[in-house]
Design an enzyme around this catalytic site. Structure first.
Site, PDB file in Angstrom:
ATOM      1  N   ARG A 108       0.835  -1.214   0.000  1.00 31.27           N
ATOM      2  CA  ARG A 108       0.000   0.000   0.000  1.00 31.27           C
ATOM      3  C   ARG A 108       0.869   1.265   0.000  1.00 31.27           C
ATOM      4  O   ARG A 108       0.562   2.256   0.643  1.00 31.27           O
ATOM      5  CB  ARG A 108      -0.939   0.035   1.209  1.00 31.27           C
ATOM      6  CG  ARG A 108      -1.847  -1.147   1.332  1.00 31.27           C
ATOM      7  CD  ARG A 108      -2.941  -1.190   0.282  1.00 31.27           C
ATOM      8  NE  ARG A 108      -3.855  -2.297   0.540  1.00 31.27           N
ATOM      9  CZ  ARG A 108      -3.705  -3.528   0.059  1.00 31.27           C
ATOM     10  NH1 ARG A 108      -2.674  -3.812  -0.739  1.00 31.27           N
ATOM     11  NH2 ARG A 108      -4.571  -4.477   0.348  1.00 31.27           N
ATOM     12  N   SER A 136     -10.555   0.298   3.783  1.00 30.40           N
ATOM     13  CA  SER A 136      -9.750   0.051   4.984  1.00 30.40           C
ATOM     14  C   SER A 136      -9.161   1.365   5.468  1.00 30.40           C
ATOM     15  O   SER A 136      -8.469   2.048   4.708  1.00 30.40           O
ATOM     16  CB  SER A 136      -8.601  -0.905   4.681  1.00 30.40           C
ATOM     17  OG  SER A 136      -9.102  -2.066   4.093  1.00 30.40           O
ATOM     18  N   GLU A 141      -4.184   4.239   6.505  1.00 30.87           N
ATOM     19  CA  GLU A 141      -3.943   4.053   5.070  1.00 30.87           C
ATOM     20  C   GLU A 141      -4.542   5.219   4.278  1.00 30.87           C
ATOM     21  O   GLU A 141      -4.002   5.647   3.262  1.00 30.87           O
ATOM     22  CB  GLU A 141      -4.600   2.731   4.629  1.00 30.87           C
ATOM     23  CG  GLU A 141      -4.437   2.421   3.160  1.00 30.87           C
ATOM     24  CD  GLU A 141      -5.044   1.074   2.778  1.00 30.87           C
ATOM     25  OE1 GLU A 141      -4.676   0.050   3.365  1.00 30.87           O
ATOM     26  OE2 GLU A 141      -5.894   1.071   1.867  1.00 30.87           O
TER      27      GLU A 141
HETATM   28  P1  FAD Z   1      -8.397   9.716  -4.363  1.00 23.62           P
HETATM   29  O1  FAD Z   1      -9.067   9.349  -3.092  1.00 23.62           O
HETATM   30  O2  FAD Z   1      -9.025  10.771  -5.195  1.00 23.62           O
HETATM   31  O3  FAD Z   1      -6.887  10.111  -4.069  1.00 23.62           O
HETATM   32  C1  FAD Z   1      -6.078   9.304  -3.250  1.00 23.62           C
HETATM   33  C2  FAD Z   1      -4.680   9.931  -3.187  1.00 23.62           C
HETATM   34  O4  FAD Z   1      -4.065   9.868  -4.466  1.00 23.62           O
HETATM   35  C3  FAD Z   1      -4.719  11.410  -2.826  1.00 23.62           C
HETATM   36  O5  FAD Z   1      -3.570  11.686  -2.065  1.00 23.62           O
HETATM   37  C4  FAD Z   1      -4.641  12.131  -4.170  1.00 23.62           C
HETATM   38  O6  FAD Z   1      -4.046  13.410  -4.084  1.00 23.62           O
HETATM   39  C5  FAD Z   1      -3.782  11.175  -4.979  1.00 23.62           C
HETATM   40  N1  FAD Z   1      -4.125  11.157  -6.415  1.00 23.62           N
HETATM   41  C6  FAD Z   1      -5.278  10.717  -6.961  1.00 23.62           C
HETATM   42  N2  FAD Z   1      -5.209  10.772  -8.307  1.00 23.62           N
HETATM   43  C7  FAD Z   1      -3.980  11.267  -8.599  1.00 23.62           C
HETATM   44  C8  FAD Z   1      -3.307  11.569  -9.821  1.00 23.62           C
HETATM   45  N3  FAD Z   1      -3.867  11.375 -11.019  1.00 23.62           N
HETATM   46  N4  FAD Z   1      -2.049  12.074  -9.753  1.00 23.62           N
HETATM   47  C9  FAD Z   1      -1.449  12.281  -8.552  1.00 23.62           C
HETATM   48  N5  FAD Z   1      -2.047  12.025  -7.366  1.00 23.62           N
HETATM   49  C10 FAD Z   1      -3.292  11.517  -7.392  1.00 23.62           C
HETATM   50  N6  FAD Z   1      -7.841   0.260  -1.892  1.00 23.62           N
HETATM   51  C11 FAD Z   1      -7.092  -0.839  -2.131  1.00 23.62           C
HETATM   52  O7  FAD Z   1      -5.878  -0.735  -2.320  1.00 23.62           O
HETATM   53  N7  FAD Z   1      -7.655  -2.072  -2.161  1.00 23.62           N
HETATM   54  C12 FAD Z   1      -8.974  -2.273  -1.975  1.00 23.62           C
HETATM   55  O8  FAD Z   1      -9.448  -3.413  -2.016  1.00 23.62           O
HETATM   56  C13 FAD Z   1      -9.803  -1.130  -1.695  1.00 23.62           C
HETATM   57  N8  FAD Z   1     -11.117  -1.282  -1.435  1.00 23.62           N
HETATM   58  C14 FAD Z   1     -11.876  -0.181  -1.156  1.00 23.62           C
HETATM   59  C15 FAD Z   1     -13.241  -0.371  -0.892  1.00 23.62           C
HETATM   60  C16 FAD Z   1     -14.047   0.725  -0.626  1.00 23.62           C
HETATM   61  C17 FAD Z   1     -15.529   0.513  -0.335  1.00 23.62           C
HETATM   62  C18 FAD Z   1     -13.507   2.030  -0.635  1.00 23.62           C
HETATM   63  C19 FAD Z   1     -14.385   3.229  -0.402  1.00 23.62           C
HETATM   64  C20 FAD Z   1     -12.154   2.218  -0.887  1.00 23.62           C
HETATM   65  C21 FAD Z   1     -11.316   1.117  -1.143  1.00 23.62           C
HETATM   66  N9  FAD Z   1      -9.950   1.244  -1.393  1.00 23.62           N
HETATM   67  C22 FAD Z   1      -9.174   0.139  -1.670  1.00 23.62           C
HETATM   68  C23 FAD Z   1      -9.307   2.578  -1.334  1.00 23.62           C
HETATM   69  C24 FAD Z   1      -9.408   3.381  -2.679  1.00 23.62           C
HETATM   70  O9  FAD Z   1     -10.515   2.982  -3.418  1.00 23.62           O
HETATM   71  C25 FAD Z   1      -8.174   3.207  -3.543  1.00 23.62           C
HETATM   72  O10 FAD Z   1      -7.019   3.597  -2.844  1.00 23.62           O
HETATM   73  C26 FAD Z   1      -8.254   4.009  -4.854  1.00 23.62           C
HETATM   74  O11 FAD Z   1      -7.147   3.723  -5.660  1.00 23.62           O
HETATM   75  C27 FAD Z   1      -8.354   5.515  -4.639  1.00 23.62           C
HETATM   76  O12 FAD Z   1      -8.639   6.096  -5.888  1.00 23.62           O
HETATM   77  P2  FAD Z   1      -9.248   7.537  -6.020  1.00 23.62           P
HETATM   78  O13 FAD Z   1      -9.240   7.907  -7.473  1.00 23.62           O
HETATM   79  O14 FAD Z   1     -10.560   7.605  -5.354  1.00 23.62           O
HETATM   80  O15 FAD Z   1      -8.164   8.382  -5.241  1.00 23.62           O
HETATM   81  P1  NAP Z   2     -10.094 -11.099   4.512  1.00 22.11           P
HETATM   82  O1  NAP Z   2     -10.253 -11.936   3.292  1.00 22.11           O
HETATM   83  O2  NAP Z   2     -11.102 -11.203   5.609  1.00 22.11           O
HETATM   84  O3  NAP Z   2      -8.643 -11.287   5.120  1.00 22.11           O
HETATM   85  C1  NAP Z   2      -8.233 -10.530   6.271  1.00 22.11           C
HETATM   86  C2  NAP Z   2      -6.824 -10.057   6.051  1.00 22.11           C
HETATM   87  O4  NAP Z   2      -5.972 -11.171   5.989  1.00 22.11           O
HETATM   88  C3  NAP Z   2      -6.684  -9.299   4.769  1.00 22.11           C
HETATM   89  O5  NAP Z   2      -6.517  -7.974   5.119  1.00 22.11           O
HETATM   90  C4  NAP Z   2      -5.504  -9.910   4.045  1.00 22.11           C
HETATM   91  O6  NAP Z   2      -4.402  -9.017   3.934  1.00 22.11           O
HETATM   92  C5  NAP Z   2      -5.073 -11.074   4.917  1.00 22.11           C
HETATM   93  N1  NAP Z   2      -5.094 -12.332   4.143  1.00 22.11           N
HETATM   94  C6  NAP Z   2      -6.148 -13.115   3.860  1.00 22.11           C
HETATM   95  N2  NAP Z   2      -5.752 -14.216   3.154  1.00 22.11           N
HETATM   96  C7  NAP Z   2      -4.421 -14.105   3.008  1.00 22.11           C
HETATM   97  C8  NAP Z   2      -3.424 -14.905   2.385  1.00 22.11           C
HETATM   98  N3  NAP Z   2      -3.729 -16.066   1.789  1.00 22.11           N
HETATM   99  N4  NAP Z   2      -2.144 -14.466   2.410  1.00 22.11           N
HETATM  100  C9  NAP Z   2      -1.819 -13.293   3.004  1.00 22.11           C
HETATM  101  N5  NAP Z   2      -2.718 -12.500   3.607  1.00 22.11           N
HETATM  102  C10 NAP Z   2      -3.999 -12.882   3.612  1.00 22.11           C
HETATM  103  O7  NAP Z   2      -9.993  -9.543   4.066  1.00 22.11           O
HETATM  104  P2  NAP Z   2     -11.090  -8.500   3.645  1.00 22.11           P
HETATM  105  O8  NAP Z   2     -11.103  -7.410   4.602  1.00 22.11           O
HETATM  106  O9  NAP Z   2     -12.360  -9.175   3.275  1.00 22.11           O
HETATM  107  O10 NAP Z   2     -10.450  -7.921   2.302  1.00 22.11           O
HETATM  108  C11 NAP Z   2     -10.246  -8.760   1.198  1.00 22.11           C
HETATM  109  C12 NAP Z   2      -9.181  -8.175   0.301  1.00 22.11           C
HETATM  110  O11 NAP Z   2      -9.616  -6.904  -0.193  1.00 22.11           O
HETATM  111  C13 NAP Z   2      -7.861  -7.932   1.043  1.00 22.11           C
HETATM  112  O12 NAP Z   2      -6.808  -8.209   0.163  1.00 22.11           O
HETATM  113  C14 NAP Z   2      -7.914  -6.459   1.378  1.00 22.11           C
HETATM  114  O13 NAP Z   2      -6.638  -5.871   1.427  1.00 22.11           O
HETATM  115  C15 NAP Z   2      -8.723  -5.887   0.213  1.00 22.11           C
HETATM  116  N6  NAP Z   2      -9.473  -4.690   0.649  1.00 22.11           N
HETATM  117  C16 NAP Z   2      -8.782  -3.531   0.767  1.00 22.11           C
HETATM  118  C17 NAP Z   2      -9.431  -2.380   1.149  1.00 22.11           C
HETATM  119  C18 NAP Z   2      -8.674  -1.079   1.225  1.00 22.11           C
HETATM  120  O14 NAP Z   2      -9.302  -0.040   1.337  1.00 22.11           O
HETATM  121  N7  NAP Z   2      -7.372  -1.091   1.180  1.00 22.11           N
HETATM  122  C19 NAP Z   2     -10.790  -2.397   1.431  1.00 22.11           C
HETATM  123  C20 NAP Z   2     -11.456  -3.605   1.338  1.00 22.11           C
HETATM  124  C21 NAP Z   2     -10.792  -4.752   0.931  1.00 22.11           C
HETATM  125  P3  NAP Z   2      -4.231  -7.910   2.775  1.00 22.11           P
HETATM  126  O15 NAP Z   2      -5.130  -6.798   3.152  1.00 22.11           O
HETATM  127  O16 NAP Z   2      -2.809  -7.551   2.883  1.00 22.11           O
HETATM  128  O17 NAP Z   2      -4.569  -8.499   1.464  1.00 22.11           O
END
Ligand code: FAD
Ligand code: NAP
Length: 340
Positions: A165, A239, A336
């Site tokens: 991340r 998250s 995050e």
């Molecule tokens: P923004 O929120 O608009 O911006 C995020 C950051 O990036 C800010 O600092 C902004 O200044 C910068 N930025 C955005 N666009 C640019 C650009 N073009 N150039 C330079 N800087 C820029 N994230 C995960 O990694 N995995 C997931 O599974 C995941 N699941 C999510 C589920 C939900 C329900 C929600 C609400 C969010 C989730 N996220 C997840 C977080 C988020 O969706 C991601 O990080 C996504 O990539 C953010 O994109 P955005 O365009 O909305 O960015």
């Molecule tokens: P989950 O499946 O309930 O698992 C819980 C956590 O355990 C996850 O965060 C994942 O880490 C870790 N995990 C599960 N299986 C694994 C494996 N085989 N090896 C290593 N790590 C493992 O998680 P969840 O909350 O439903 O989310 C599912 C996936 O979507 C995850 O990958 C999560 O990161 C992603 N997600 C991200 C966001 C966001 O905003 N960043 C929001 C929703 C979901 P990791 O998170 O490192 O993968």
């Protein structure tokens, strides 16, 4: 020159639905417009925030500066060989629509990243990841505008310094570049990742006999819809915290106290990743609600805005959670979500 609006509510532009004002706001639909806006800002010297879909930000106060919403559109195949296809997507493309485009065209590699909100341009920012796949696994290169002088720069995989991340754009190059487009290297011959979370179970429940890009995308969509709040209904940014990665010896010590503590391999054999959701649940926050700020009952890693919570209230809740997790487990949770 595009009209730059003043004192605009950012509520429609952030998935937390927090109501704050931007001193200036401008959506940009072309590179020329972006350059003109940056030129304007040379005289104005406003603080600048590049916004995509607003799904990874929390505004804790009005933004005293210029918010530039990047709406650059376009997807094109720029190259292919026997094994790979190289697809360039402009930063303002919606991420999930881009994933669906790849699924429909049988370009394999990002189906596990289905239904992540936001835009293409933010995907390298925190090396988005889910279900065992991260953007770094398919990333080829990106083009970005250097904000101080407007020069276009290309970044290779190594130059982005992707981590869990993380990328260089969240670290030493923070606020330095506007990402214009990203090129992904997708497979023609599939190499699926299904041994993560409960993808296999979901595929079985769906009666899938043969793995396909589409089946995995559908399984991921189904799992996500069942446990994550839809930001159009309940404000959230996914998250709120990263999963902490701790030293193996510390993890083993914690295991003696809490035998059921889950752990997954960290970035090397000495490190273990502990799901932050488990730590938060164990400290009693799951389902907690104070006013309209809360900790989502189905996934405590997600902080939510049930209606009128302010960014400050959500931030304060996150601080309380950090404090109690540290007190109980000695683990410092890191946010995050990008705080403004
Ligand atoms: P923004 O929120 O608009 O911006 C995020 C950051 O990036 C800010 O600092 C902004 O200044 C910068 N930025 C955005 N666009 C640019 C650009 N073009 N150039 C330079 N800087 C820029 N994230 C995960 O990694 N995995 C997931 O599974 C995941 N699941 C999510 C589920 C939900 C329900 C929600 C609400 C969010 C989730 N996220 C997840 C977080 C988020 O969706 C991601 O990080 C996504 O990539 C953010 O994109 P955005 O365009 O909305 O960015
Ligand atoms: P989950 O499946 O309930 O698992 C819980 C956590 O355990 C996850 O965060 C994942 O880490 C870790 N995990 C599960 N299986 C694994 C494996 N085989 N090896 C290593 N790590 C493992 O998680 P969840 O909350 O439903 O989310 C599912 C996936 O979507 C995850 O990958 C999560 O990161 C992603 N997600 C991200 C966001 C966001 O905003 N960043 C929001 C929703 C979901 P990791 O998170 O490192 O993968």
């Amino acid at each position: 020159m595009k009209k730059i609006a003043s004192n605009i509510s950012l509520q429609p532009y952030n998935s937390f639905g927090v109501d704050v004002l931007a001193r200036h706001f401008v959506p940009a639909d072309s590179l020329n417009e972006i350059k003109e806006i940056l030129e304007w800002n040379k005289t104005q010297q406003q603080r600048l925030l590049i916004l995509g879909g607003g799904s990874n930000v929390l505004f804790t106060h009005d933004y005293d500066g210029l918010v530039l919403q990047n709406n650059l559109k376009g997807i094109s195949k720029i190259n292919e060989d026997d094994h790979f296809v190289y697809i360039k997507a402009m930063a303002g493309e919606n991420w999930h629509s881009f994933v669906q485009f790849c699924v429909e065209n049988k370009y394999q590699g990002i189906e596990n990243l289905s239904l992540i909100p936001g835009n293409v341009g933010a995907s390298p920012m925190q090396n988005i990841g889910a279900y065992g796949v991260e953007i770094k696994d398919v990333f080829e290169s990106l083009d970005a505008l250097h904000l101080p002088d407007g020069v276009m720069v290309s970044f290779t995989h190594a130059q982005c310094k992707f981590g869990y991340r993380e990328s260089i754009f969240k670290q030493s190059l923070r606020n330095q570049f506007l990402i214009v487009s990203v090129t992904y290297k997708l497979r023609k011959q599939p190499k699926f990742t299904v041994n993560y979370g409960n993808i296999e179970q979901a595929l079985e429940q769906m009666g899938v006999k043969e793995l396909s890009i589409e089946a995995i995308a559908n399984a991921v969509i189904q799992i996500r819809q069942s446990k994550l709040p839809d930001p159009t209904k309940i404000g959230n940014a996914g998250s709120f915290f990263k999963n902490p990665v701790i030293h193996q010896t510390f993890y083993e010590a914690l295991q003696k106290l809490y035998p059921e503590i889950p752990g997954f391999p960290g970035n090397d054999k000495f490190m273990t990743k502990v799901p932050a959701a488990w730590l938060i649940e164990q400290t009693g926050w799951k389902g907690y609600r104070k006013g309209d700020a809360g900790c989502y009952p189905l996934q405590p890693l997600v902080l939510v805005n049930y209606g009128k919570a302010s960014g400050t209230e959500i931030y304060a809740l996150s601080s309380e959670i950090i404090e109690s997790v540290q007190e109980k487990f000695g683990i410092l949770l890191e946010r995050e979500v990008n705080i403004y």
